[in-house]
Design an enzyme around this catalytic site. Structure first.
Site, PDB file in Angstrom:
ATOM      1  N   HIS A  30      52.891   9.167  37.343  1.00 42.64           N
ATOM      2  CA  HIS A  30      54.903   9.226  38.770  1.00 42.64           C
ATOM      3  C   HIS A  30      54.947   7.927  38.980  1.00 42.64           C
ATOM      4  CE1 HIS A  30      52.530  12.928  36.324  1.00 42.64           C
ATOM      5  NE2 HIS A  30      54.357  13.274  36.302  1.00 42.64           N
ATOM      6  N   GLU A  32      50.724  19.837  27.057  1.00 39.25           N
ATOM      7  CA  GLU A  32      50.436  18.753  27.744  1.00 39.25           C
ATOM      8  C   GLU A  32      48.127  19.164  27.869  1.00 39.25           C
ATOM      9  OE1 GLU A  32      52.610  17.949  30.431  1.00 39.25           O
ATOM     10  OE2 GLU A  32      52.515  19.746  31.800  1.00 39.25           O
ATOM     11  N   ASP A  38      50.485  13.647  29.788  1.00 36.83           N
ATOM     12  CA  ASP A  38      49.710  14.895  29.879  1.00 36.83           C
ATOM     13  C   ASP A  38      48.523  14.683  28.356  1.00 36.83           C
ATOM     14  OD1 ASP A  38      48.885  15.108  32.579  1.00 36.83           O
ATOM     15  OD2 ASP A  38      51.354  15.768  32.562  1.00 36.83           O
ATOM     16  N   CYS A  40      58.858  15.306  25.171  1.00 35.57           N
ATOM     17  CA  CYS A  40      59.400  15.009  26.527  1.00 35.57           C
ATOM     18  C   CYS A  40      58.095  13.860  27.876  1.00 35.57           C
ATOM     19  CB  CYS A  40      59.485  16.114  27.413  1.00 35.57           C
ATOM     20  SG  CYS A  40      58.600  16.623  27.853  1.00 35.57           S
TER      21      CYS A  40
HETATM   22  C1  PEP Z   1      53.420  15.013  30.032  1.00 41.06           C
HETATM   23  O1  PEP Z   1      53.181  15.412  30.553  1.00 41.06           O
HETATM   24  O2  PEP Z   1      54.334  14.449  29.279  1.00 41.06           O
HETATM   25  C2  PEP Z   1      55.266  15.259  30.680  1.00 41.06           C
HETATM   26  C3  PEP Z   1      56.424  14.580  30.580  1.00 41.06           C
HETATM   27  O3  PEP Z   1      54.747  15.367  32.127  1.00 41.06           O
HETATM   28  P1  PEP Z   1      54.503  15.067  33.248  1.00 41.06           P
HETATM   29  O4  PEP Z   1      54.452  13.451  33.102  1.00 41.06           O
HETATM   30  O5  PEP Z   1      55.509  15.157  34.987  1.00 41.06           O
HETATM   31  O6  PEP Z   1      53.031  14.630  33.722  1.00 41.06           O
HETATM   32 MG    MG Z   2      52.643  16.387  32.204  1.00 39.72          MG
END
Ligand code: PEP
Ligand code: MG
Length: 570
Positions: A192, A436, A460, A507
């Site tokens: 992140h 995910e 994920d 996403c």
């Molecule tokens: C993902 O896991 O692809 C996602 C968009 O959520 P995050 O990156 O916030 O875990």
């Molecule tokens: Mg995620």
């Protein structure tokens, strides 16, 4: 130009304006304590102790009173608003370099003494309760102006930050600053921290192992985010080459800007939805500017982080969601319920204290929310209320079990009932689930029974399919978005949603990766959500693509043992 110290175990954060005196006091108390310690040691030295030992302690006492050390630390605290530890280690590095440059061998070796002295002060500071809250933790990250960052004679020199580790909350605070680039020792490409760095559209390299130790304050550094390379003290030729690359990049950006109002259609006329991922309501400005047709992922957890555990109440959340909705001027906003845990701790100390062996497999996202129903209900009410102001999609992260789905649904009903009872207005929401976890991708029918749409969180999904910690640089070479198993789960999710007439988007970082656009189009994806800064480059790929021709090619890639090879040769 480096502004973070290389100390791995030292916290780096900015302090509030009115806390500089407290921070200086922290250093002074610890320094005095170390002086007393050394004086006591000196007094207790046995009579027959070697003369060198007493002399060494004298040197340590002298260094502790060194004017350059004291005034330098004050400078970093008062002028740059560094926390005490950061200020001390930064000043240490400056003096240490001066020692390195000394001709006299005896003086050069005094660097080790200085290091020991600084270590002692740092150890003491750990024991001295901090009278201040780190700005990032308090959620009141001080806005840094150009003046703040460029106080000295470096006015037109861009600053880069090199640190051992930065939490996502730290990164968010730096979003308002003027750093020209970041590098960290730890972290994977889809950690992140890296995601927030990418959203800032500045070069960043994560997982650079020992960069923070090897690079010194005031070194010149080139950060090549595309290649994942750091170049320290570049030669004039390399500098010129990168200057050229930078100008090319700028020209490319200008060219892409012309696509802003071009409809996102493939050559064969397929419409593709390009949505934005945001972390804070203010990010909607960038989303609209880039031509996003909505927000596909509002990572609401960033409202919860860096607040020393004091979570935002219903009103604060409602105002934040409403601001994002209004910022999109009638375009849909997908608010993901809080995804705290794993590499997104509530605050940096929580991370340090996390004793769970595998936090990515632990109490994270919806699991965390369901473990605290009052907290979750507060968020659900805030989202439902905000939905009275525009089109809202409510997205739930990391679901895997039917029981989790049913509990979530029942809490949403509960939140609505409370608002009804209180006569509080609220609006309709479409309900979505993130895919995910492989378990979710393998039980799509269950998900589609309950949800209006799905959003594939590839970051994920890759992590959990391949058993690769996305934040661990030691295994980042195995983090493979093109692994046949990952592609199969993505393809099946898109196909199943299509078959049932339900919306589906991606996403994760894959959606903003131009190297993956054609494959995702070929797999039937028509909705991509990414950082605003990536939208135009992806749109360019879409404008050049013929979706009908990509379909058979994508089927081949999917069937291949080594999809990455086919992808590269396409
Ligand atoms: C993902 O896991 O692809 C996602 C968009 O959520 P995050 O990156 O916030 O875990
Ligand atoms: Mg995620």
């Amino acid at each position: 130009m480096l502004v973070a110290s290389s100390r791995a175990d030292v916290a780096h954060y900015f302090i509030e304006d009115d806390k500089t005196a407290d921070e200086i006091t922290r250093v002074r108390i610890s320094r005095n304590a170390v002086m007393e310690e050394i004086t006591r040691l000196q007094q207790d030295l046995p009579k027959d102790a070697p003369h060198e030992l007493a002399a060494l302690l004298d040197v340590h006492l002298m260094l502790l009173q060194d004017e350059q050390l004291i005034s330098g630390v004050k400078h970093w605290i008062v002028d740059r608003h560094y926390n005490a530890e950061w200020a001390l280690t930064t000043q240490y590095e400056i003096i240490a370099r001066q020692f390195d440059d000394m001709e006299d061998e005896y003086l050069r070796e005094r660097k080790a003494d200085l290091e020991q002295v600084v270590e002692r002060i740092l150890r003491h500071m750990k024991g001295v309760a901090s009278p201040v809250q780190p700005a990032a933790q308090a959620g009141a990250g001080r806005k840094l102006s150009q003046q703040d960052l460029l106080l000295d004679d470096t006015t037109d020199v861009p600053l880069v930050l090199v640190a051992h580790d930065l939490s996502p909350a730290d990164m968010l605070q730096f979003k308002q600053s003027l750093f020209a680039g970041f590098a960290t020792d730890v972290g994977g490409k889809t950690s992140h921290t890296a995601i927030v760095a990418r959203s800032m559209d500045i070069p960043a390299v994560v997982g650079a192992r020992s960069a923070s130790q090897l690079i010194k304050q005031d070194d010149w550094v080139i950060i090549d985010g595309d290649a994942g390379v750091l170049i320290v003290d570049p030669s004039p030729i390399i500098l010129a080459e990168y200057g050229f690359k930078q100008r090319q990049g700028e020209l490319e950006r200008q060219r892409l800007n012309r696509l802003k109002n071009t409809p996102s259609l493939t050559i064969d006329g397929q419409r593709v939805e390009l949505l934005a991922n945001i972390e804070m309501p203010e990010d909607t400005l960038g989303a609209v500017t880039a031509g996003a047709v909505g927000v596909g992922l509002f990572r609401s957890e960033f409202l919860f982080m860096g607040r020393s555990g004091k979570l935002p109440d219903e009103e604060e959340q409602y105002q934040a969601y409403r601001k994002a909705i209004e910022g999109m001027h009638g375009l849909p906003v997908t608010i993901r319920t809080v995804d705290i845990g794993s590499d997104k701790p509530l605050d940096r100390h929580a991370k340090a204290q996390d004793t769970h062996l595998n936090p990515a497999l632990g109490l994270r996202a919806i699991r965390w929310s369901l473990a605290d129903p009052p907290m979750f209900l507060t968020q659900l009410r805030a989202i439902l209320r905000a939905a009275a102001h525009g089109q809202v999609n409510l997205l739930v992260p990391m679901l895997a079990h039917a029981t989790e789905i049913r509990q979530t649904m029942s809490l949403i009903d509960h939140a609505r009932a409370t608002l009804d009872n209180n006569g509080t207005p609220y609006g309709p929401v479409r309900l979505g689930a993130m895919i995910e976890i492989p378990a979710a991708a393998l039980t799509l029918k269950l998900f589609l029974k309950y949800f209006d749409f799905l959003s594939i969180g590839t970051n994920d999904l890759i992590q959990y399919t391949l058993a690769i910690d996305r934040a661990d640089e030691a295994v980042s070479h195995l983090y493979d978005p093109c692994h046949p198993a990952v592609l199969r789960l993505i393809a099946d999710t898109i196909a199943e949603c299509d078959a049932q007439g339900k919306g589906v988007s991606v996403c994760g970082e894959m959606a903003g990766d131009v190297g993956m656009t054609r494959l995702l189009l070929g797999l039937g994806l028509r909705s991509f959500s990414m950082h605003p800064s990536q939208i135009l480059a992806v749109k360019q790929q879409i404008l050049r693509a013929d979706a009908s021709k990509l379909q058979p090619w994508a089927a081949q890639v999917l069937a291949s043992e080594d999809p990455a090879v086919l992808l590269q040769s396409a």
